[in-house]
Design a protein around this motif. Structure first.
Motif, PDB file in Angstrom:
ATOM      1  N   VAL A 147       0.803  -1.228   0.000  1.00 21.45           N
ATOM      2  CA  VAL A 147       0.000   0.000   0.000  1.00 21.45           C
ATOM      3  C   VAL A 147       0.835   1.277   0.000  1.00 21.45           C
ATOM      4  N   GLY A 148       2.162   1.133  -0.126  1.00 22.17           N
ATOM      5  CA  GLY A 148       2.978   2.337  -0.180  1.00 22.17           C
ATOM      6  C   GLY A 148       4.439   2.086   0.133  1.00 22.17           C
ATOM      7  N   LEU A 149       5.124   3.154   0.482  1.00 25.46           N
ATOM      8  CA  LEU A 149       6.568   3.106   0.709  1.00 25.46           C
ATOM      9  C   LEU A 149       6.926   3.688   2.074  1.00 25.46           C
ATOM     10  N   MET A 150       8.081   3.233   2.596  1.00 25.36           N
ATOM     11  CA  MET A 150       8.606   3.745   3.863  1.00 25.36           C
ATOM     12  C   MET A 150      10.094   3.992   3.699  1.00 25.36           C
ATOM     13  N   GLY A 151      10.588   5.015   4.390  1.00 23.43           N
ATOM     14  CA  GLY A 151      12.028   5.264   4.351  1.00 23.43           C
ATOM     15  C   GLY A 151      12.503   6.016   5.574  1.00 23.43           C
ATOM     16  N   MET A 152      13.788   5.853   5.858  1.00 21.91           N
ATOM     17  CA  MET A 152      14.431   6.581   6.969  1.00 21.91           C
ATOM     18  C   MET A 152      15.608   7.371   6.424  1.00 21.91           C
ATOM     19  N   ALA A 153      15.619   8.658   6.728  1.00 18.84           N
ATOM     20  CA  ALA A 153      16.702   9.516   6.247  1.00 18.84           C
ATOM     21  C   ALA A 153      17.952   9.332   7.111  1.00 18.84           C
ATOM     22  N   THR A 154      19.050   9.821   6.601  1.00 17.65           N
ATOM     23  CA  THR A 154      20.298   9.813   7.365  1.00 17.65           C
ATOM     24  C   THR A 154      20.120  10.582   8.670  1.00 17.65           C
ATOM     25  N   ASN A 155      20.740  10.056   9.715  1.00 17.53           N
ATOM     26  CA  ASN A 155      20.673  10.689  11.018  1.00 17.53           C
ATOM     27  C   ASN A 155      21.674  11.849  11.075  1.00 17.53           C
ATOM     28  N   THR A 156      21.242  13.018  10.610  1.00 17.48           N
ATOM     29  CA  THR A 156      22.127  14.182  10.561  1.00 17.48           C
ATOM     30  C   THR A 156      21.305  15.448  10.727  1.00 17.48           C
ATOM     31  N   GLU A 159      19.911  19.630   7.003  1.00 18.40           N
ATOM     32  CA  GLU A 159      18.546  19.600   6.469  1.00 18.40           C
ATOM     33  C   GLU A 159      18.499  19.443   4.963  1.00 18.40           C
ATOM     34  N   ALA A 160      19.497  19.987   4.297  1.00 19.83           N
ATOM     35  CA  ALA A 160      19.515  19.875   2.839  1.00 19.83           C
ATOM     36  C   ALA A 160      19.655  18.411   2.437  1.00 19.83           C
ATOM     37  N   LYS A 161      20.499  17.718   3.161  1.00 12.45           N
ATOM     38  CA  LYS A 161      20.723  16.300   2.870  1.00 12.45           C
ATOM     39  C   LYS A 161      19.462  15.477   3.142  1.00 12.45           C
ATOM     40  N   VAL A 162      18.877  15.684   4.336  1.00 18.10           N
ATOM     41  CA  VAL A 162      17.671  14.943   4.705  1.00 18.10           C
ATOM     42  C   VAL A 162      16.535  15.269   3.735  1.00 18.10           C
ATOM     43  N   GLY A 163      16.413  16.545   3.401  1.00 18.29           N
ATOM     44  CA  GLY A 163      15.372  16.965   2.463  1.00 18.29           C
ATOM     45  C   GLY A 163      15.531  16.288   1.105  1.00 18.29           C
ATOM     46  N   ALA A 164      16.760  16.193   0.641  1.00 18.33           N
ATOM     47  CA  ALA A 164      17.015  15.563  -0.658  1.00 18.33           C
ATOM     48  C   ALA A 164      16.674  14.073  -0.608  1.00 18.33           C
ATOM     49  N   GLU A 165      16.962  13.441   0.521  1.00 19.99           N
ATOM     50  CA  GLU A 165      16.641  12.007   0.649  1.00 19.99           C
ATOM     51  C   GLU A 165      15.131  11.792   0.661  1.00 19.99           C
ATOM     52  N   THR A 195      11.006  11.731  14.966  1.00 22.74           N
ATOM     53  CA  THR A 195      11.079  12.911  15.829  1.00 22.74           C
ATOM     54  C   THR A 195      11.957  14.024  15.265  1.00 22.74           C
ATOM     55  N   GLN A 196      13.148  13.666  14.814  1.00 24.84           N
ATOM     56  CA  GLN A 196      14.054  14.753  14.457  1.00 24.84           C
ATOM     57  C   GLN A 196      13.821  15.338  13.056  1.00 24.84           C
ATOM     58  N   ASP A 197      13.024  14.669  12.245  1.00 25.04           N
ATOM     59  CA  ASP A 197      12.910  15.188  10.879  1.00 25.04           C
ATOM     60  C   ASP A 197      11.484  15.225  10.317  1.00 25.04           C
ATOM     61  N   TYR A 198      10.469  15.047  11.177  1.00 28.08           N
ATOM     62  CA  TYR A 198       9.121  14.953  10.603  1.00 28.08           C
ATOM     63  C   TYR A 198       8.612  16.227   9.921  1.00 28.08           C
ATOM     64  N   PRO A 199       8.968  17.448  10.401  1.00 22.46           N
ATOM     65  CA  PRO A 199       8.454  18.615   9.668  1.00 22.46           C
ATOM     66  C   PRO A 199       8.950  18.642   8.213  1.00 22.46           C
ATOM     67  N   LEU A 200      10.194  18.228   8.049  1.00 31.94           N
ATOM     68  CA  LEU A 200      10.777  18.190   6.710  1.00 31.94           C
ATOM     69  C   LEU A 200      10.106  17.097   5.852  1.00 31.94           C
ATOM     70  N   ALA A 201       9.836  15.968   6.486  1.00 33.51           N
ATOM     71  CA  ALA A 201       9.173  14.867   5.774  1.00 33.51           C
ATOM     72  C   ALA A 201       7.798  15.310   5.280  1.00 33.51           C
ATOM     73  N   ILE A 202       7.067  16.029   6.123  1.00 30.64           N
ATOM     74  CA  ILE A 202       5.744  16.519   5.749  1.00 30.64           C
ATOM     75  C   ILE A 202       5.855  17.490   4.563  1.00 30.64           C
ATOM     76  N   GLU A 203       6.856  18.345   4.614  1.00 29.78           N
ATOM     77  CA  GLU A 203       7.076  19.274   3.494  1.00 29.78           C
ATOM     78  C   GLU A 203       7.259  18.532   2.178  1.00 29.78           C
ATOM     79  N   HIS A 204       7.848  17.342   2.263  1.00 30.87           N
ATOM     80  CA  HIS A 204       8.110  16.569   1.055  1.00 30.87           C
ATOM     81  C   HIS A 204       7.011  15.555   0.748  1.00 30.87           C
TER      82      HIS A 204
END
Ligand SMILES: *Cc1c(COP(=O)(O)O)cnc(C)c1O
Length: 223
Positions: A147-156, A159-165, A195-204
């Protein structure tokens, strides 16, 4: 701040996205607090923890399995699991299908895509995920639904890196959404952000976030 307030505040921030409250480090009383406030989606990353905990909570909890799932553990969670976030091989999909059949239920799954730099994080490459959506074998599995996809960004904190991922994962999601998929696959859920990156995930474009530390205050768990 209490657990219920934390969930309310995060829900305000993420809008319509589903919050999976990751209870792996917290004790039952905090999970109960969230449940009493009306929260129903909870996530665990170990089959034995999930199994033990679900017996202590009402049956209307939607239990998400968010960790790396070993094939020999599938049978334990197959009778009740709501969504398996971490499918990283066709072999695992085949085993989930087998256990779904045994329990006479269709089990919803997300393909986990490896988007982080760290090699320790599990997951398929985008190409491998596309291959699964094109596999005749996977298309014939009647007791699973992708039903979809899941992913975990680099622990850093970069923000540019996490956003790109996240954007890379969102792009794959959109690409598969517009592709012709077999009947047991559809792209509805994009599970990204913790916790550390959800606002960015929502933006994407995330529509499901998995949040532990920002909700639960305890860190008492054994292991
Ligand atoms: C633990 C865990 C989370 C939640 O982590 P927090 O940083 O506490 O929000 C989310 N996803 C997965 C796969 C996890 O293992």
């Amino acid at each position: 701040m209490g657990v219920a307030e934390n969930i309310r505040r995060i829900q305000d921030e993420v809008g319509d996205a589903v919050i999976v409250a990751v209870s792996k480090y917290s004790e039952d009383d905090e999970v109960q607090e969230a449940y009493d406030a009306g929260h129903r989606d909870f996530g665990e990353n170990k089959a034995q923890d999930l199994d033990a905990r679900r017996h202590r909570f009402p049956p209307d909890v939607r239990w998400h399995f968010i960790g790396h799932l070993q094939r020999n553990k599938v049978k334990h969670i197959a009778p009740y699991v709501h969504l398996i976030h971490g499918v990283d091989s066709e072999k695992l999909l085949v085993e989930i299908n087998k256990q779904g059949k045994r329990n006479n239920r269709v089990i919803d799954c997300l393909l986990q895509i490896h988007i982080a730099e760290e090699s320790a994080k599990f997951g398929l490459s985008p190409e491998e995920a596309v291959d699964i959506t094109r596999s005749e074998k996977a298309a014939g599995l009647e007791y699973i639904r992708v039903v979809g996809l899941m992913g975990m960004a680099t622990n850093t904190t970069d923000e540019a890196k996490v956003g790109a991922e996240f954007e890379g994962l969102a792009e794959l999601f959109r690409r598969l959404k517009s592709a012709e998929l077999p009947g047991n696959m559809r792209m509805e859920i994009l599970s990204m952000g913790m916790t550390q990156d959800y606002p960015l995930a929502i933006e994407h474009g995330s529509n499901m976030v998995r949040i532990g530390s920002a909700i639960f205050t305890q860190k008492l768990r054994k292991n």
